[in-house]
Design a protein around this motif. Structure first.
Motif, PDB file in Angstrom:
ATOM      1  N   GLY A 120       3.809   8.359  -1.458  1.00  0.00           N
ATOM      2  CA  GLY A 120       3.466   7.415  -2.521  1.00  0.00           C
ATOM      3  C   GLY A 120       4.301   6.151  -2.531  1.00  0.00           C
ATOM      4  O   GLY A 120       4.018   5.230  -3.292  1.00  0.00           O
ATOM      5  N   GLU A 121       5.350   6.077  -1.709  1.00  0.00           N
ATOM      6  CA  GLU A 121       6.187   4.880  -1.677  1.00  0.00           C
ATOM      7  C   GLU A 121       5.387   3.701  -1.137  1.00  0.00           C
ATOM      8  O   GLU A 121       4.560   3.850  -0.244  1.00  0.00           O
ATOM      9  CB  GLU A 121       7.411   5.098  -0.780  1.00  0.00           C
ATOM     10  CG  GLU A 121       8.525   5.833  -1.448  1.00  0.00           C
ATOM     11  CD  GLU A 121       9.761   5.846  -0.571  1.00  0.00           C
ATOM     12  OE1 GLU A 121      10.425   4.795  -0.453  1.00  0.00           O
ATOM     13  OE2 GLU A 121      10.039   6.917  -0.007  1.00  0.00           O
ATOM     14  N   SER A 122       5.684   2.526  -1.658  1.00  0.00           N
ATOM     15  CA  SER A 122       4.978   1.329  -1.219  1.00  0.00           C
ATOM     16  C   SER A 122       5.592   0.754   0.046  1.00  0.00           C
ATOM     17  O   SER A 122       6.813   0.698   0.181  1.00  0.00           O
ATOM     18  CB  SER A 122       5.011   0.267  -2.316  1.00  0.00           C
ATOM     19  OG  SER A 122       4.281   0.708  -3.427  1.00  0.00           O
ATOM     20  N   VAL A 123       4.734   0.346   0.957  1.00  0.00           N
ATOM     21  CA  VAL A 123       5.137  -0.371   2.167  1.00  0.00           C
ATOM     22  C   VAL A 123       4.177  -1.552   2.323  1.00  0.00           C
ATOM     23  O   VAL A 123       3.109  -1.583   1.723  1.00  0.00           O
ATOM     24  CB  VAL A 123       5.098   0.529   3.430  1.00  0.00           C
ATOM     25  CG1 VAL A 123       6.115   1.645   3.341  1.00  0.00           C
ATOM     26  CG2 VAL A 123       3.716   1.078   3.682  1.00  0.00           C
ATOM     27  N   ILE A 124       4.590  -2.498   3.124  1.00  0.00           N
ATOM     28  CA  ILE A 124       3.734  -3.658   3.392  1.00  0.00           C
ATOM     29  C   ILE A 124       3.226  -3.522   4.815  1.00  0.00           C
ATOM     30  O   ILE A 124       4.021  -3.439   5.756  1.00  0.00           O
ATOM     31  CB  ILE A 124       4.515  -4.971   3.222  1.00  0.00           C
ATOM     32  CG1 ILE A 124       5.107  -5.049   1.825  1.00  0.00           C
ATOM     33  CG2 ILE A 124       3.605  -6.167   3.494  1.00  0.00           C
ATOM     34  CD1 ILE A 124       6.079  -6.185   1.642  1.00  0.00           C
ATOM     35  N   PRO A 125       1.915  -3.483   5.007  1.00  0.00           N
ATOM     36  CA  PRO A 125       1.406  -3.350   6.371  1.00  0.00           C
ATOM     37  C   PRO A 125       1.461  -4.681   7.123  1.00  0.00           C
ATOM     38  O   PRO A 125       1.366  -5.755   6.529  1.00  0.00           O
ATOM     39  CB  PRO A 125      -0.043  -2.904   6.171  1.00  0.00           C
ATOM     40  CG  PRO A 125      -0.418  -3.419   4.822  1.00  0.00           C
ATOM     41  CD  PRO A 125       0.849  -3.432   4.007  1.00  0.00           C
ATOM     42  N   ALA A 126       1.626  -4.578   8.423  1.00  0.00           N
ATOM     43  CA  ALA A 126       1.515  -5.761   9.265  1.00  0.00           C
ATOM     44  C   ALA A 126       0.074  -6.258   9.167  1.00  0.00           C
ATOM     45  O   ALA A 126      -0.870  -5.456   9.119  1.00  0.00           O
ATOM     46  CB  ALA A 126       1.864  -5.419  10.702  1.00  0.00           C
ATOM     47  N   HIS A 127      -0.119  -7.556   9.140  1.00  0.00           N
ATOM     48  CA  HIS A 127      -1.466  -8.098   8.990  1.00  0.00           C
ATOM     49  C   HIS A 127      -2.367  -7.684  10.148  1.00  0.00           C
ATOM     50  O   HIS A 127      -3.564  -7.490   9.958  1.00  0.00           O
ATOM     51  CB  HIS A 127      -1.448  -9.625   8.877  1.00  0.00           C
ATOM     52  CG  HIS A 127      -2.822 -10.209   8.907  1.00  0.00           C
ATOM     53  ND1 HIS A 127      -3.689 -10.083   7.847  1.00  0.00           N
ATOM     54  CD2 HIS A 127      -3.488 -10.878   9.875  1.00  0.00           C
ATOM     55  CE1 HIS A 127      -4.839 -10.657   8.164  1.00  0.00           C
ATOM     56  NE2 HIS A 127      -4.740 -11.146   9.390  1.00  0.00           N
TER      57      HIS A 127
ATOM     58  N   PHE B 271       0.846  -1.183   0.000  1.00  0.00           N
ATOM     59  CA  PHE B 271       0.000   0.000   0.000  1.00  0.00           C
ATOM     60  C   PHE B 271       0.888   1.242   0.000  1.00  0.00           C
ATOM     61  O   PHE B 271       2.041   1.181   0.446  1.00  0.00           O
ATOM     62  CB  PHE B 271      -0.889   0.042   1.251  1.00  0.00           C
ATOM     63  CG  PHE B 271      -1.953  -1.009   1.278  1.00  0.00           C
ATOM     64  CD1 PHE B 271      -3.209  -0.746   0.769  1.00  0.00           C
ATOM     65  CD2 PHE B 271      -1.709  -2.254   1.827  1.00  0.00           C
ATOM     66  CE1 PHE B 271      -4.195  -1.716   0.804  1.00  0.00           C
ATOM     67  CE2 PHE B 271      -2.682  -3.227   1.863  1.00  0.00           C
ATOM     68  CZ  PHE B 271      -3.934  -2.960   1.350  1.00  0.00           C
ATOM     69  N   PRO B 272       0.357   2.394  -0.438  1.00  0.00           N
ATOM     70  CA  PRO B 272       1.136   3.626  -0.311  1.00  0.00           C
ATOM     71  C   PRO B 272       1.351   3.951   1.172  1.00  0.00           C
ATOM     72  O   PRO B 272       0.472   3.727   2.006  1.00  0.00           O
ATOM     73  CB  PRO B 272       0.259   4.690  -0.970  1.00  0.00           C
ATOM     74  CG  PRO B 272      -0.755   3.942  -1.757  1.00  0.00           C
ATOM     75  CD  PRO B 272      -0.905   2.603  -1.129  1.00  0.00           C
ATOM     76  N   ALA B 273       2.510   4.475   1.499  1.00  0.00           N
ATOM     77  CA  ALA B 273       2.852   4.764   2.895  1.00  0.00           C
ATOM     78  C   ALA B 273       1.869   5.728   3.546  1.00  0.00           C
ATOM     79  O   ALA B 273       1.634   5.644   4.761  1.00  0.00           O
ATOM     80  CB  ALA B 273       4.267   5.319   2.974  1.00  0.00           C
ATOM     81  N   LYS B 274       1.260   6.608   2.771  1.00  0.00           N
ATOM     82  CA  LYS B 274       0.374   7.611   3.359  1.00  0.00           C
ATOM     83  C   LYS B 274      -0.896   7.011   3.978  1.00  0.00           C
ATOM     84  O   LYS B 274      -1.505   7.638   4.826  1.00  0.00           O
ATOM     85  CB  LYS B 274       0.001   8.676   2.327  1.00  0.00           C
ATOM     86  CG  LYS B 274      -0.835   8.155   1.166  1.00  0.00           C
ATOM     87  CD  LYS B 274      -1.106   9.254   0.168  1.00  0.00           C
ATOM     88  CE  LYS B 274      -1.860   8.718  -1.029  1.00  0.00           C
ATOM     89  NZ  LYS B 274      -2.052   9.741  -2.044  1.00  0.00           N
TER      90      LYS B 274
END
Length: 169
Positions: free
Chosen positions: A138-145, A98-101
């Motif tokens: 706008g950078e992509s990060v992976i959220p913790a489940h 997801f986007p970091a924002k």
């Protein structure tokens, strides 16, 4: 730390004891030279703070050629990704980036590929929590489940209170 005195033993940087269990710890950058007791205490506290409390995935049988399904959350039954952290604990991550924002700061993770020295071969992938310098919106990060888990019993860390500006001027 190097050898101490006439002995060829290393000292734990936390408790100062020497012994056969003292060695460099960490998967990417060496975190410290610690004994097993101090390392487990430090790694467990880091995991608790960051929400890296997942059980490690079982090692598949190398002779088994069946398709390996992604693990599922025990609470909401959604597919998840489980990766080791740099401090040898495991974290459950969402399947999509997801986007970091749109992801709160405490839930942002990235995957880092570890290559063998002097080789382009990737030997491991570890999860690293994004902190220090904030990513661009706008950078992509992976959220913790745990952030996305739809079950009401999902373990969620307490969010930090936002700083309120001082208006008593």
């Amino acid at each position: 730390m190097g050898a101490t005195g006439d002995r060829n033993e290393r000292l734990c940087q936390r408790c100062g004891k020497s012994g056969p269990t003292v060695h460099s710890r960490g998967r990417i950058d060496l975190i410290a030279e610690l004994c097993d007791t101090c390392w487990n205490d430090l790694a467990n506290r880091m995991a608790q703070h960051e929400g890296a409390t997942a059980a490690p995935r079982p090692t598949p049988d190398p002779d088994d050629v069946t398709f390996l399904e992604p693990p599922r959350c025990a609470l909401c039954h959604a597919d998840i990704r489980i990766y080791p952290t740099v401090y040898d604990r495991w974290v459950s991550l969402a399947m999509t980036e997801f986007p970091a924002k749109v992801i709160p700061e405490h839930f942002r993770w990235r995957l880092v590929k570890i290559q063998a020295p002097h080789s382009p071969m990737v030997i491991d992938v570890v999860a690293v929590r994004v902190r220090g310098i904030d990513p661009l919106p706008g950078e992509s990060v992976i959220p913790a489940h745990q952030m996305l888990c739809s079950d009401k019993n999902a373990e969620r860390p307490l969010a930090k209170e936002p700083a309120t500006p001082d208006t008593s001027g």
